[in-house]
Design a protein around this motif. Structure first.
Motif, PDB file in Angstrom:
ATOM      1  N   LYS A 155       0.848  -1.192   0.000  1.00 31.84           N
ATOM      2  CA  LYS A 155       0.000   0.000   0.000  1.00 31.84           C
ATOM      3  C   LYS A 155       0.888   1.250   0.000  1.00 31.84           C
ATOM      4  O   LYS A 155       0.653   2.201  -0.754  1.00 31.84           O
ATOM      5  CB  LYS A 155      -0.889  -0.035   1.243  1.00 31.84           C
ATOM      6  N   THR A 179       2.586   1.441  -3.579  1.00 30.32           N
ATOM      7  CA  THR A 179       1.781   1.629  -4.799  1.00 30.32           C
ATOM      8  C   THR A 179       0.521   2.461  -4.587  1.00 30.32           C
ATOM      9  O   THR A 179      -0.111   2.867  -5.560  1.00 30.32           O
ATOM     10  CB  THR A 179       1.322   0.251  -5.340  1.00 30.32           C
ATOM     11  N   ARG A 209      -2.109   1.129  -3.670  1.00 31.80           N
ATOM     12  CA  ARG A 209      -3.210   0.205  -3.993  1.00 31.80           C
ATOM     13  C   ARG A 209      -3.445  -0.791  -2.855  1.00 31.80           C
ATOM     14  O   ARG A 209      -2.519  -1.097  -2.103  1.00 31.80           O
ATOM     15  CB  ARG A 209      -2.885  -0.624  -5.252  1.00 31.80           C
ATOM     16  N   ASP A 210      -4.663  -1.311  -2.810  1.00 28.75           N
ATOM     17  CA  ASP A 210      -4.979  -2.353  -1.821  1.00 28.75           C
ATOM     18  C   ASP A 210      -4.672  -3.722  -2.428  1.00 28.75           C
ATOM     19  O   ASP A 210      -5.558  -4.422  -2.919  1.00 28.75           O
ATOM     20  CB  ASP A 210      -6.453  -2.264  -1.398  1.00 28.75           C
ATOM     21  N   ILE A 211      -3.404  -4.068  -2.398  1.00 34.59           N
ATOM     22  CA  ILE A 211      -2.970  -5.349  -2.985  1.00 34.59           C
ATOM     23  C   ILE A 211      -2.972  -6.392  -1.879  1.00 34.59           C
ATOM     24  O   ILE A 211      -2.318  -6.214  -0.853  1.00 34.59           O
ATOM     25  CB  ILE A 211      -1.567  -5.200  -3.611  1.00 34.59           C
ATOM     26  N   LYS A 244       1.530  -8.304  -6.548  1.00 31.12           N
ATOM     27  CA  LYS A 244       1.285  -7.302  -7.600  1.00 31.12           C
ATOM     28  C   LYS A 244       0.805  -7.974  -8.892  1.00 31.12           C
ATOM     29  O   LYS A 244      -0.088  -7.477  -9.576  1.00 31.12           O
ATOM     30  CB  LYS A 244       2.584  -6.566  -7.927  1.00 31.12           C
ATOM     31  N   TYR A 254      -2.771  -9.153  -8.576  1.00 29.84           N
ATOM     32  CA  TYR A 254      -3.621  -7.954  -8.491  1.00 29.84           C
ATOM     33  C   TYR A 254      -3.831  -7.393  -9.897  1.00 29.84           C
ATOM     34  O   TYR A 254      -4.949  -7.112 -10.323  1.00 29.84           O
ATOM     35  CB  TYR A 254      -2.943  -6.924  -7.584  1.00 29.84           C
ATOM     36  N   HIS A 255      -2.728  -7.237 -10.612  1.00 29.01           N
ATOM     37  CA  HIS A 255      -2.791  -6.652 -11.953  1.00 29.01           C
ATOM     38  C   HIS A 255      -3.640  -7.514 -12.890  1.00 29.01           C
ATOM     39  O   HIS A 255      -4.384  -6.999 -13.724  1.00 29.01           O
ATOM     40  CB  HIS A 255      -1.371  -6.509 -12.505  1.00 29.01           C
TER      41      HIS A 255
END
Ligand code: SF4
Ligand code: SF4
Length: 477
Positions: free
Chosen positions: A216, A219, A221-223, A255, A258-259
């Motif tokens: 977090k 990035t 983001r909530d990975i 990651k 997630y991606h």
């Protein structure tokens, strides 16, 4: 922990290749692994001490293995003693002890085989010897100075695989209550805690949450780093070291999924891809491997992907034989994370900024189990080329099928034999030095633990890390 003091010969490498040393008989004889503990042997259902009548039991075990594995008998019978393998083992190159020449190592078992199974050869000049205390001590020393890497097999004109002979010797010793502390302790930890490092379930979950926070912060983001999530698409079985030491690699997996929008999970029952049963005996190898399929069934996942670990992949490719068909999972199976990712890179699944890795000159170390035993040669290289502008290979005779072991595979990653580890790792260190690379990528947790020590010891200024770590840096989320 202290190691016996031993001075191995000083050798001057040329173009990244070590010269073949003069022989120093017995120079590494004092460097033995600590013996197993009663509690670990009990946990893995092996005799807790050397059994009475151990010679006969060992010979019976050898007979059983000869019957089960035709290859073993063929290897013992057909060796021409030609010596083509003699200078191909990193442990001979590094130590100069002739018992670390593959042919001599194999002869330690071969002479016992001849004594009991080819008695005629005792009278025709073939070396034969009864199993006695001294022979057992030699076995314990030198079959635990072999990393089961199979480099010798690549150069043998008959294809004799000395790693299989080492595996047979270790299996025989285990059956009579003789094994190393390190290997047996690791297998016992898998049964108790689910992984080689003995990380308890709550600590595994904590570490995953910590890595989520790190991601977090990096990035925004909530990975997620999911654990025990039923119905996920993928069960990822990485080396447990990725949760603890190689966290850049584990965050890269996070990651990646997630991606791609793929649901995934790890399992606190089987949070280990590595399989130290491979370094001990068949029964434990089977049992460790089965845990992964049990976890896949419990969690009802569609696919199992093996993470960046060399020997995990060697065991994984035998899963159908070891633990029954994997046809309850989506094909193809088994799948290595580098195969999975390289395929997606080719299909254009990622936006990649290669310049993110311009701060490093990258070289690639083929882990012996991934390369020689698991044919994982192209995919990691495809990943590196796709994520880095600057990539250089090490000398040709030290990579791909001819790769040198890091010096600590096969259950040798233990401190009491540090001089063996450093000597065995030297051919790899010198090959790396010759490239001037500043980052050595390798998809194996044992290599990632051993090679930084080797680089430091031999004063090579190269950082060691994962292959997915490079993608993680270059991927545009
Ligand atoms: S398997 Fe590897 S470590 Fe063992 S003898 Fe052959 S080259 Fe040496
Ligand atoms: S190369 Fe093969 S045949 Fe020759 S000594 Fe080595 S194991 Fe034996």
């Amino acid at each position: 922990m202290t190691s016996a003091k031993v001075e191995f010969p000083e050798l001057a490498p040329k173009n990244g290749i070590l010269p073949v040393p003069e022989m120093n008989e017995g120079i590494s004889a004092a460097l033995t692994c600590h013996p197993c503990k009663v509690k670990d042997m009990r946990a893995i259902a092996l005799p807790t001490e050397r059994v009475p009548d151990w010679q006969n039991k060992a010979v019976e075990k050898l007979r059983e293995l000869l019957t089960k594995y035709r290859s073993l008998q063929v290897y013992l019978d057909i060796c021409a003693q030609c010596g083509a393998c003699a200078d191909k083992c990193q442990f001979y190159l590094g130590t100069s002890d002739p018992n670390n020449m593959p042919v001599a190592r194999a002869n330690l078992l071969r002479k016992v085989y001849r004594y009991y199974f080819k008695p005629f050869e005792r009278f025709t000049g073939g070396e034969a010897e009864a199993f006695n205390d001294q022979v057992l001590q030699e076995w314990y020393t030198y079959f635990y100075q072999c990393s089961e890497c199979r480099r010798c097999a690549v150069f043998c004109p008959y294809g004799i695989d000395t790693a299989e002979i080492t595996m047979a010797a270790r299996e025989i010793m285990a059956a009579i209550g003789v094994a190393t502390k390190y290997v047996t302790e690791v297998v016992a930890k898998v049964y108790e805690r689910g992984n080689n490092l003995g990380i308890p379930g709550p600590a595994w979950i904590d570490n995953c949450q910590f890595l989520e926070e790190e991601l977090k912060a990096e990035t925004g983001r909530d990975i997620r780093m999911p654990v025990d999530e039923e119905g996920a698409d993928v069960l990822l079985v990485m080396p447990s070291a990725d949760n603890f030491a190689n966290t850049d690699t584990m965050m890269a997996y996070g990651k990646l999924f997630y991606h791609l929008g793929i649901s995934w999970t790890t399992s606190t029952y089987a949070n280990e891809g590595g399989n130290f049963g491979l370094f001990l005996n068949y029964r434990n190898m089977k049992k460790v491997n089965k845990r992964i399929l049990d976890a896949a069934r419990q969690l009802k996942v569609k696919r199992v992907i093996w993470g960046e670990c060399g020997h995990a992949w060697r065991a994984a490719i035998h899963t159908d034989t070891l633990s029954g068909p994997m046809d309850f999972l989506d094909p193809p199976h088994p799948v290595h994370i580098c195969q999975f990712t390289a395929d997606l890179i080719k299909r254009g699944a990622f936006k990649i900024d290669k310049s993110a890795n311009d701060d490093v000159l990258v070289t690639y170390h083929d882990p012996c189990n991934a390369a020689r035993a698991g044919s994982l040669l192209e995919e990691p290289r495809e990943m590196i080329r796709a994520t880095c502008n600057k990539f250089i290979e090490m000398p040709r005779d030290t990579i791909r099928e001819k790769t040198f072991c890091c010096g600590a595979g096969g259950g040798l990653l233990t401190d009491e034999i540090m001089p063996i580890r450093m000597a065995g790792g030297r051919p790899r260190a010198e090959a790396c030095r010759s490239t001037g690379a500043t980052y050595l990528a390798t998809p194996c947790a044992i290599c990632k633990a051993q090679l930084p020590e080797v680089m430091k010891h031999w004063k090579v200024d190269t950082r060691v890390g994962g292959v997915h770590d490079l993608l993680s840096k270059a991927m545009i989320l």
